[in-house]
Structures are given as C-alpha cells and as structure tokens.
Design an enzyme around this catalytic site. Structure first.
Site, PDB file in Angstrom:
ATOM      1  CG  ASP A 147       2.172  -4.894  -7.356  1.00 55.86           C
ATOM      2  OD1 ASP A 147       2.493  -5.876  -8.044  1.00 55.86           O
ATOM      3  OD2 ASP A 147       2.497  -4.760  -6.158  1.00 55.86           O
ATOM      4  NE  ARG A 185      -0.377   1.257   1.151  1.00 55.46           N
ATOM      5  CZ  ARG A 185       0.555   1.603   0.310  1.00 55.46           C
ATOM      6  NH1 ARG A 185       0.629   2.854  -0.122  1.00 55.46           N
ATOM      7  NH2 ARG A 185       1.439   0.731  -0.128  1.00 55.46           N
ATOM      8  CG  ASP A 234      -0.311  -1.840   1.753  1.00 57.12           C
ATOM      9  OD1 ASP A 234      -0.318  -1.337   2.897  1.00 57.12           O
ATOM     10  OD2 ASP A 234       0.701  -1.881   1.044  1.00 57.12           O
ATOM     11  CB  SER A 277       8.055  -4.625  -3.135  1.00 53.54           C
ATOM     12  OG  SER A 277       6.939  -3.863  -2.745  1.00 53.54           O
TER      13      SER A 277
HETATM   14  N1  ARG Z   1       4.882  -4.179   6.297  1.00 54.28           N
HETATM   15  C1  ARG Z   1       4.527  -2.824   6.206  1.00 54.28           C
HETATM   16  C2  ARG Z   1       3.050  -2.653   6.360  1.00 54.28           C
HETATM   17  O1  ARG Z   1       2.325  -3.555   6.211  1.00 54.28           O
HETATM   18  C3  ARG Z   1       5.042  -2.188   4.944  1.00 54.28           C
HETATM   19  C4  ARG Z   1       4.410  -2.676   3.686  1.00 54.28           C
HETATM   20  C5  ARG Z   1       5.055  -2.044   2.535  1.00 54.28           C
HETATM   21  N2  ARG Z   1       4.238  -2.122   1.378  1.00 54.28           N
HETATM   22  C6  ARG Z   1       4.716  -2.233   0.172  1.00 54.28           C
HETATM   23  N3  ARG Z   1       3.860  -2.312  -0.788  1.00 54.28           N
HETATM   24  N4  ARG Z   1       6.010  -2.325  -0.050  1.00 54.28           N
HETATM   25  O2  ARG Z   1       2.588  -1.592   6.659  1.00 54.28           O
END
Ligand code: ARG
Length: 394
Positions: free
Chosen positions: A12, A92, A121, A172
């Site tokens: 990404d 984050r 995110d 991912s």
């Molecule tokens: N579901 C989790 C969250 O929202 C993990 C997300 C993982 N992100 C990623 N870009 N693989 O915090």
C-alpha cells in the site's frame, strides 16, 4: 507540493509513493517509525523509498516511547478489544504523531498514509493528524482513488514497484513489539483453519517443547519490571517474553472482529508477550483490588479498549480513565508465575505486599474468627426477597 508519507515498505505505502508523485505532483518524504517491527524490513526501507523516488527518507526510533507511553497503559488497562490486544491500534498513534512532527520540521504542506477506506487504521491516523495539526492536509491515495488490491498490484507491476506479497501468500501483515496481525488471502474464509505458514512468532503447540516452563513476572504499580527475577526495561522484557512464550505456542489468537465501520473481519494475531502479561496483570489485580474496584475497573477497561480501538486515543475520556486506572495501580505490585505449556498459559502462583488475601481468614484448617458470627449476617441476607414472598402470600 511537499508531502510526508508514513512508509512501511509494504504494498500500500509503496504504491502510495508513486501515486503521490504521479497523480498529486508531490515531492515525497517517506517516514518510517520503528515500533518494533522486523528489523530486516526496516534495514532496507530507506533505500527502497529512494528507489521509488522519494526525495528524502526519515527514520524515527519510537520503540521506547511506544512501550512506555502506550503499551504500559494498555497493560494497566488489561487492554483487549474482543480478545485482541490492540497491537496495531496502539502503534498507529505514535506513528501518526511522528509523521506530523516530521512534516512540520520539513515544512510539508500535507501528510499521507496508505490506509484503505475499509479498515480501522484510517480512523487512527486521521484523528491523530487532525488533532495535532489541524491545518495539515491529509492524503490517503488508495482511499481517494478507490483502489482495490488487484488494481494496486497492477499499478505496482506497471511502475516497477517491487511487490512484497509472495504469490500464493497474499497476506497483509502488520507488526510491532506488542503483536503481529495477519489478514487476507485464505484467512478471509472463516470456515478455513489458519494455515501454519501465517505464523512467524509462535511455534505450533504440537511442536512446542514437551516440558512446560514457568516464567515469573514482577510488576511495580501495574508495570512489568522483571522477568524471572532479572530487572529489565519494558522493551527488553516484552522482546524476551515474545520469544519464550512464542516457543511454547502461546499467544495465537483467531477472531471475528467488529471493525469501526461495522464490518466483521476475520483476524489472526500472534501476541505471546501481550497474552501472558495481560493474564498475569489481571491475576495480580485479583489479589490486591477489592471486589468493588475489580467490577468497576472491568467497565473502565472495556471502555478504554473501545476508545483505543476506535481511533479515540485523544478523547479526554481516555485520559480521565487513565487517571482512574493509575490510581488503582498504586497497589498493583507483586509477582506472578505463569506456566507455559503447548499453546496455553496458566497462572500458577501470585504474591503481593498489598494482597487482600488473608490465609488465616479463609483457611479450612483454622478459624480466624468465630463462625457463629455468620448466622446474624445471613439473617439479613436475601431480606427483600423474603419480604416480597410474604406480601404475595406465599
Ligand atoms: N484489526 C486490527 C486493527 O484494526 C489489525 C489491523 C491490521 N492492519 C493491517 N494493516 N494489517 O487494529
């Protein structure tokens, strides 16, 4: 236009570098923030960014800050959202904060991130950026151009962007010291068992050592300060515990998770240290906090985790809850022993100077008080139920 992009080296954000140049006519400064992800990937990241045409790459080591300002708070709050130790969510906030700092230092007009419009995110990034720097423009090229993964891959191939996802393993992955998350590919079918290949930190429980191992964690005011009697920094302790507990297959988590937008997602995590530390911390709280504190704190902890998950770290309520949590943690000092055994962890011993456990009072062996005193208390127990039955003529 100068843009500071949060850059992880993944698909990404690599696509985002090129999109920013091509579609936004931007000069891109890439920013990587070390929160404990695979050092091998971080090593090459600056070179990779420059190869994609970034005018500058800035690397920030935020590991200590991540542990002490975010992970420690999460341990004190027993931070779990639907069973997920919040690893990505917590990271984050420092990543977005560092991004803003770099953007300001470099006099960039905008910041950018590689989030899609489906996930959580974007909430965490956008809220942090707009709180810290309301005037800074936010660009999320993948989201704005409404690209899906297939289109991203096509774009990557066309522009000679190295595609890090291996054929047949289109996962991912997001990683930091507090956990590793794996999504996508075959995992998107919740009927199918997660294949062994998705795991990097944990051994399969069936391949774990046959003999269990006990680890001892010392807490001081809610924070882990020593492992097996050896004092060490939080960062070191978590790294060590990830290795040890991972070897015993502890910390694999499989969930159907409710995302902020309401989508249910199939999530897989590896978080050996987080699993053990939260379990041990809770066990210590059970020993030292009153029944009333424990019940109320459970509600506080849940609300805390919801805020952190949902991108609301900077909501004043999160700070208010932390003030309450910190007040309770003044007594959460002591030792907890946890047995690791083929994929499971079990508290086997705990001790604390402020323990409310009174062996003499509770023991079957000897009586610390006159048993007959209980009779008077019981006379009043269920009093209102007794009155009601009488009124109803029963
Ligand atoms: N579901 C989790 C969250 O929202 C993990 C997300 C993982 N992100 C990623 N870009 N693989 O915090």
């Amino acid at each position: 236009m100068k843009v500071a992009l949060a850059y992880s080296g993944g698909l990404d954000t690599s696509v985002a570098v090129r999109l920013l140049q091509e579609k936004y006519k931007a000069d891109v400064i890439t920013v990587s923030v070390d929160v404990g992800q695979d050092p091998k990937e971080l090593k090459e990241i600056g070179k990779k960014a420059r190869r994609l045409g970034a005018i500058k790459h800035v690397h920030v080591d935020a590991r200590k800050e991540f542990v002490e300002e975010y992970v420690f708070r999460s341990i004190k709050a027993n931070g779990l959202y639907e069973g997920y130790p919040l690893s990505t969510a917590l990271a984050r906030y420092p990543i977005a904060s560092k991004l803003v700092e770099v953007a300001q230092r470099e006099k960039a007009e905008a910041v950018a991130h590689g989030c899609t419009g489906k996930g959580n995110d974007q909430f965490r990034f956008d809220t942090t950026i707009s709180i810290k720097a309301p005037k800074l423009k936010i660009i999320a090229p993948i989201r704005e151009l409404n690209l899906d993964r297939k289109q991203e891959l096509k774009y990557a191939r066309k522009h000679g962007i190295p595609v890090p996802v291996k054929v047949g393993k289109p996962y991912s992955i997001d990683e930091n010291i507090w956990g590793r998350s794996i999504e996508g590919g075959v995992l998107e079918d919740p009927k199918r068992a997660p294949p062994e290949e998705i795991y990097a930190w944990t051994r399969a429980p069936s391949k774990a050592p046959a003999k269990p191992r006990v680890v001892e964690i010392a807490f001081k005011e809610g924070i882990p300060v020593a492992l097996d009697g050896k004092r060490m920094s939080g960062l070191e302790l978590i790294c060590k515990l990830n290795k040890i507990a991972g070897t015993y297959g502890v910390g694999r988590i499989e969930l159907i998770e409710d995302r902020i937008l309401g989508l249910k997602a199939r999530e897989n995590y590896e978080a050996p240290a987080a699993a053990v530390l939260i379990q041990a911390h809770r066990a210590l709280e059970q020993l030292v906090l009153t029944k009333q504190e424990l019940a109320f704190k459970q509600v506080v902890d849940q609300t805390w985790a919801d805020l952190v998950y949902s991108g609301l770290w900077f909501d004043p309520l999160r700070e208010d809850l932390d003030a309450f949590i910190d007040a309770t943690q003044r007594r959460v000092t002591g030792n907890v022993r946890v047995e690791l055994n083929r994929g499971s962890s079990r508290v086997v011993g705990r001790s604390a100077p402020y323990s409310l456990y009174d062996e003499e009072l509770v023991s079957f062996e000897k009586f610390g008080f006159d048993q007959r005193d209980a009779i008077g208390v019981i006379k009043f127990h269920a009093l209102q139920g007794k009155i009601l039955r009488k009124r109803m003529g029963k």
